[in-house]
Structure formats: structure tokens, C-alpha cells
Enzyme design. Structure first.
Site, short mmCIF file in Angstrom:
data_model
loop_
_atom_site.label_atom_id
_atom_site.label_comp_id
_atom_site.label_asym_id
_atom_site.label_seq_id
_atom_site.Cartn_x
_atom_site.Cartn_y
_atom_site.Cartn_z
N HIS A 91 -42.57 93.64 -8.46
CA HIS A 91 -41.69 94.27 -7.55
C HIS A 91 -40.29 93.68 -7.61
O HIS A 91 -40.32 92.55 -7.90
CB HIS A 91 -42.48 94.14 -6.11
CG HIS A 91 -42.55 92.87 -5.52
ND1 HIS A 91 -41.56 92.28 -5.04
CD2 HIS A 91 -43.49 92.25 -5.60
CE1 HIS A 91 -42.20 91.24 -4.41
NE2 HIS A 91 -43.29 91.15 -5.01
N ASP A 93 -38.16 93.75 -4.95
CA ASP A 93 -37.57 93.09 -3.80
C ASP A 93 -38.09 91.78 -3.51
O ASP A 93 -39.06 91.31 -4.17
CB ASP A 93 -37.92 93.96 -2.47
CG ASP A 93 -39.27 94.31 -2.62
OD1 ASP A 93 -40.13 94.42 -3.37
OD2 ASP A 93 -39.90 94.31 -1.25
N ASP A 122 -41.60 85.35 -6.79
CA ASP A 122 -42.14 86.50 -6.21
C ASP A 122 -41.05 87.34 -5.93
O ASP A 122 -40.29 87.30 -5.04
CB ASP A 122 -42.56 85.89 -4.81
CG ASP A 122 -43.34 86.93 -3.97
OD1 ASP A 122 -43.69 87.79 -4.58
OD2 ASP A 122 -43.31 86.67 -2.76
N GLU A 156 -42.18 96.28 -1.83
CA GLU A 156 -43.44 95.54 -1.56
C GLU A 156 -43.64 94.50 -0.59
O GLU A 156 -44.59 94.33 0.40
CB GLU A 156 -43.96 94.69 -2.82
CG GLU A 156 -45.25 94.19 -2.83
CD GLU A 156 -45.42 92.79 -2.36
OE1 GLU A 156 -46.80 92.39 -2.31
OE2 GLU A 156 -44.55 92.14 -2.04
N GLU A 157 -42.57 93.95 -0.37
CA GLU A 157 -42.51 92.69 0.80
C GLU A 157 -42.49 93.43 2.35
O GLU A 157 -42.82 92.40 3.15
CB GLU A 157 -41.28 91.74 0.64
CG GLU A 157 -41.39 91.06 -0.67
CD GLU A 157 -42.18 89.95 -0.73
OE1 GLU A 157 -42.97 89.77 -0.03
OE2 GLU A 157 -42.17 89.15 -1.89
N ASP A 182 -51.14 93.04 -11.77
CA ASP A 182 -49.88 92.93 -10.80
C ASP A 182 -49.88 91.33 -10.57
O ASP A 182 -50.61 90.81 -11.12
CB ASP A 182 -50.48 93.63 -9.48
CG ASP A 182 -48.97 93.82 -8.52
OD1 ASP A 182 -47.90 93.67 -9.30
OD2 ASP A 182 -49.19 94.27 -7.44
N HIS A 427 -42.04 82.36 -0.36
CA HIS A 427 -41.71 83.04 1.00
C HIS A 427 -41.22 81.87 1.99
O HIS A 427 -40.95 82.09 3.20
CB HIS A 427 -42.99 83.45 1.78
CG HIS A 427 -43.45 84.86 1.16
ND1 HIS A 427 -43.81 85.88 2.40
CD2 HIS A 427 -42.92 85.44 0.13
CE1 HIS A 427 -43.88 86.96 1.38
NE2 HIS A 427 -43.44 86.93 0.16
#
Length: 453
Positions: A91, A93, A122, A156-157, A182, A427
Site C-alpha cells: 500500500h 499510504d 510500512d 489501507e491505514e 501482502d 506506527h
């Protein structure tokens, strides 16, 4: 000093792999997603798509592209056959920047043999790993044995719908993937107490994600005349009751297999326990719960209080108090069962439980004596020969959960070495990837594509 700059005190350093500068370019674009589309920096996403085309020209020239969602991309690389298509996912984002960073989150600084920045792990690292593998193979004139689809989501986030749109497009075209890969697991070090061998964990399922809000209401009023058990007190009590009432623990089949594979690498005293987990599951479950939050989360549904709100002023009693609870539902549990557990634990008719979003756990993809999983294992063994490859239950959520509608083999693996500190940076702050680890990731995707039959 830039990693590629020559050392004036000695011989010139070798130039880094070109994938490093490509990831740098993507990291420098702050593609932060938000549940409110009005708060999304659309220009950053526009710039990212332009940059992707600049960095990977052959991929864009020779693969068929379908736009999905606002900025999602779905590429098709036609293979020699289309009977067993494969989907590689990542992804575009990232989450917002928080905390104090050693290097600015969107500067893409190279230092200490690592590329620092939001999205390096990520999940722009996977984007670059996949795209660079395809670009390199195109330069060699390679044609995959089967159709290869690249699905890059843009929300996705925030649990967005772009991946669902990609699934809809594939369904309309009659595409039923042989397997999907994934983000998710990694080549993890320091993940299990007493085990020093790296573990290449491949998610064969993922926990369901459900968010609820605890809500209590009252009259409110002046802070000088508080009454007992107002909204904030009820919410505080509800939170403590949840804390004291954990979900029941268990060992799903992928966790039993993970421990069995790790047994030869564990301290001698633990080897018999881990090797025979299916026979002594209760003992092993208690040991994992006691070992810490990371291992405990492998055994049960978890509930984390993530948001709190009350009065808008220090001298005003709240007329309404709220607490957001993020629940990660273990394989074998259900949303209905979770809500029933929460109501029993809170045990207060004045505290309402509102469901904000809900999602069941994903089905378990095959991992024993399965050709697709065996292919992933063989590729891991070639690129990461010191690692133990194993299935596991992924605790976070990915876009790939939507692909279980059209594919029974959905796997979650980011082919990068990650220390415990790196995994904790996802994160959080100081997210970074090793330069050599990025190159190994490119090699892993390249090898996987070459081995598909």
C-alpha cells in the site's frame, strides 16, 4: 554524509543499490491517509503516482494498468499462462507522524546503514521491493510463467475501500488467484524469548478488527458540585473492568506449528514443551501469556482502549464521556462473541457499547503440504538461509483480508529483516529499514516471481 558519497580518507564506497534512492524518493512524499477525505493531501498522492512512473518506467510502459479508488493501482503483467495468476500487494499510504524522531520522518535520511522515514517498513519498502523486482526482470526480457497482478492500495491505514474495489475488478475479469502475498510477517529477530535464530513468519490468517465505543451520559454541570458515578467515573470503571477481564486464551493451529518449528532453536528446557504444543496446549498457552504482551497477543482476542473524551473544560462536569476500544479478534472467536464478552465485563446498563466498525478473523490459508506455501518457504530459504520459515497468526489487519473472497491462499509476508526495535517503530517513531535488507527484499520478490510455475 550521504551513503553514496566517497570516503576521502580511503577508497570510495560502493554505490548503494538503486532501490535505495527509489525508496528515498517515495518516503519524501507524505502520503498520509485519513478517514476524512477532506483532510487528505491529494497533491502528495498525485506526486507519488508521478514519481512511481518516473522510477519504474518499464513497469508502467509494459504492464496493463487499472486505476482503483482515488489513487490505487492494479497492474497486470501478462504471463505465459493465466491458469494460476498470482497477486503481489502493498500500500502507498502511511500513518501520521508522532513522537520525536532521530531524523525527520519525511526526509529520507540515510544514516548508520539504514534509510529512515515513515513508510520505509510500512509499506513503501514493499512497494519498491515489488516494483524493482518487476523492473529488473523486464530489463532482462523475462516473462512470468503465470499472470502476475500488482495491487497497490491507497487507504489501507484507514481501513479504506480501495482493496475491495481491486477485488471487484478482478472478480469481473474472472481472476481467481492461485495465491496472494501482502505485507505482514517479516524475518524477525528477538521475537521469542530464548530464540536467537531469525524467524521468517508468514501470516496465514489475521485477526479480525472491531472498534467499539463505550459511552456514558449524565446531566453534567459545574465542577464544584460533583455527583457520584457521573459519566467519566462510569467510563473509568468500565475500562478497569475490561482490563481485569481478558478474553480466554487458546492456541490456533498456525501458532502450534510455529512453536513446533522453533522448538529446536529454543532453550533446551523449552524444547519438549514447544515441540508437543498440540498435546499440552493449556500449559503452553499459559507460558505464552506470561511471557509478555507480544506473545500473549498470539493466544487471545485483545481489547485496547485507544481514545478517551469527556468534558470540554476543566471546570465543567462531562455530560457525556466516551472511550474507544480497538479489538483484535483471534481466529476461532467472532464479533458476536466479543460484544457479548464486553457487555458481561462492563456490567453497567448505563454504559452503552456502540459498534463503530466490525470485521471477523480471516480464514486460515493452507500451510502444511501446500505447493504455494512451499514456494514461499523455498524462496525464504534461498534469500534468508539462516531463518526458520513458519506460519503464524498476524495480529494486525491488512488489505489482503478482502482477497480471501476470491482466493483461499492469502499470505502476509514482508521480506525484510526486522529487529525488535524496528518492529516497534511501525506506527511509532524512528521507522527505518536497513539498506542491505531492502536489497534482500528486492531479491526475494525477484526470486519468487522467477520460481512461479
Amino acid at each position: 554524509m550521504d551513503h553514496a558519497a566517497p570516503d576521502t580518507a580511503g577508497p570510495a564506497r560502493p554505490a548503494p543499490h538503486r532501490a535505495v534512492s527509489k525508496l528515498q524518493a517515495l518516503v519524501r512524499l507524505p502520503t498520509v491517509s485519513d478517514r476524512d477525505p477532506a483532510l487528505v493531501d491529494v497533491a502528495a498522492f498525485d506526486a507519488l503516482l508521478v514519481e512511481l512512473e518516473r522510477q519504474f518506467p518499464l513497469l508502467h510502459q509494459r504492464l496493463e494498468l487499472t486505476r482503483v479508488g482515488s489513487h490505487g493501482l492494479l497492474f497486470r503483467w501478462a504471463g505465459a499462462d493465466d491458469a494460476r495468476p498470482v497477486v503481489l500487494m502493498a500500500h502507498l499510504d502511511v500513518v501520521p507522524v508522532e513522537g520525536t524522531w532521530t531524523h525527520p520522518a519525511f526526509d529520507g535520511v540515510i544514516a548508520d546503514g539504514q534509510l529512515w522515514g515513515r513508510g520505509t517498513l510500512d509499506d513503501k519498502g514493499c512497494v519498491v521491493g515489488i516494483c524493482e523486482a518487476v523492473e529488473t526482470l523486464l530489463e532482462r526480457g523475462f516473462t512470468p510463467a503465470q499472470d502476475l497482478w500488482l495491487s497497490f492500495g491507497c487507504d489501507e491505514e484507514v481501513m479504506g475501500a480501495t482493496a475491495q474495489e481491486a477485488v471487484r475488478v478482478l472478480t469481473e475479469r474472472g481472476v481467481h488467484p492461485w495465491f496472494v502475498v501482502d505485507e505482514g510477517g517479516a524475518v524477525a529477530s528477538g521475537a521469542f524469548p530464548g530464540v536467537t535464530t531469525p524467524v521468517a513468519v508468514v501470516g496465514v490468517t489475521e485477526k479480525g478488527v472491531t472498534s467499539v465505543e463505550l459511552r456514558a451520559e449524565g446531566r453534567g454541570g459545574h465542577a464544584s458540585t460533583p455527583a457520584r458515578m457521573g459519566p467519566t467515573a462510569r467510563i473509568a470503571r468500565a475500562i478497569m473492568r475490561l482490563e481485569r477481564t481478558p478474553f480466554a486464551a487458546s492456541l490456533p493451529a498456525p501458532t502450534v506449528e510455529l512453536l513446533r518449528r522453533l522448538a529446536p532453536h529454543a532453550p533446551r528446557a523449552l524444547r519438549p514443551v514447544m515441540a508437543h504444543g498440540s498435546r499440552i496446549a493449556p500449559v503452553l498457552t499459559r507460558a505464552l501469556v506470561a511471557a509478555g504482551p507480544e506473545s500473549a497477543a498470539m493466544t487471545r482476542t485483545t481489547a485496547a482502549v485507544t481514545t478517551l473524551s469527556g468534558s470540554p473544560a476543566l471546570n465543567v462536569i462531562a455530560a457525556q464521556a466516551r472511550a474507544g476500544v480497538n479489538v483484535r479478534i483471534m481466529v476461532g472467536d467472532t464479533v458476536a462473541g466479543v460484544l457479548s464478552h464486553l457487555r458481561r465485563a462492563v456490567d453497567d446498563e448505563h454504559v452503552h457499547i456502540d459498534v463503530i466498525e466490525s470485521g471477523e478473523p480471516s480464514p486460515i490459508s493452507p500451510f502444511l503440504d501446500d505447493p504455494a506455501f512451499a514456494l514461499l518457504e523455498a524462496t525464504i530459504a534461498e534469500v534468508f538461509p539462516d531463518a526458520v520459515a513458519s506460519p503464524y497468526v498476524m495480529m494486525a489487519a491488512t488489505d489482503s483480508r478482502h482477497f480471501t473472497e476470491i482466493c483461499e491462499r492469502v499470505y502476509r509476508f514482508a521480506p525484510f529483516r526486522m529487529s525488535k526495535a524496528q518492529r516497534e517503530s511501525i506506527h511509532s517513531f524512528d521507522e527505518r529499514i536497513g539498506l542491505d535488507d531492502l536489497v534482500d527484499g528486492v531479491r526475494w520478490y525477484t526470486t519468487l516471481i522467477e520460481r512461479i510455475r
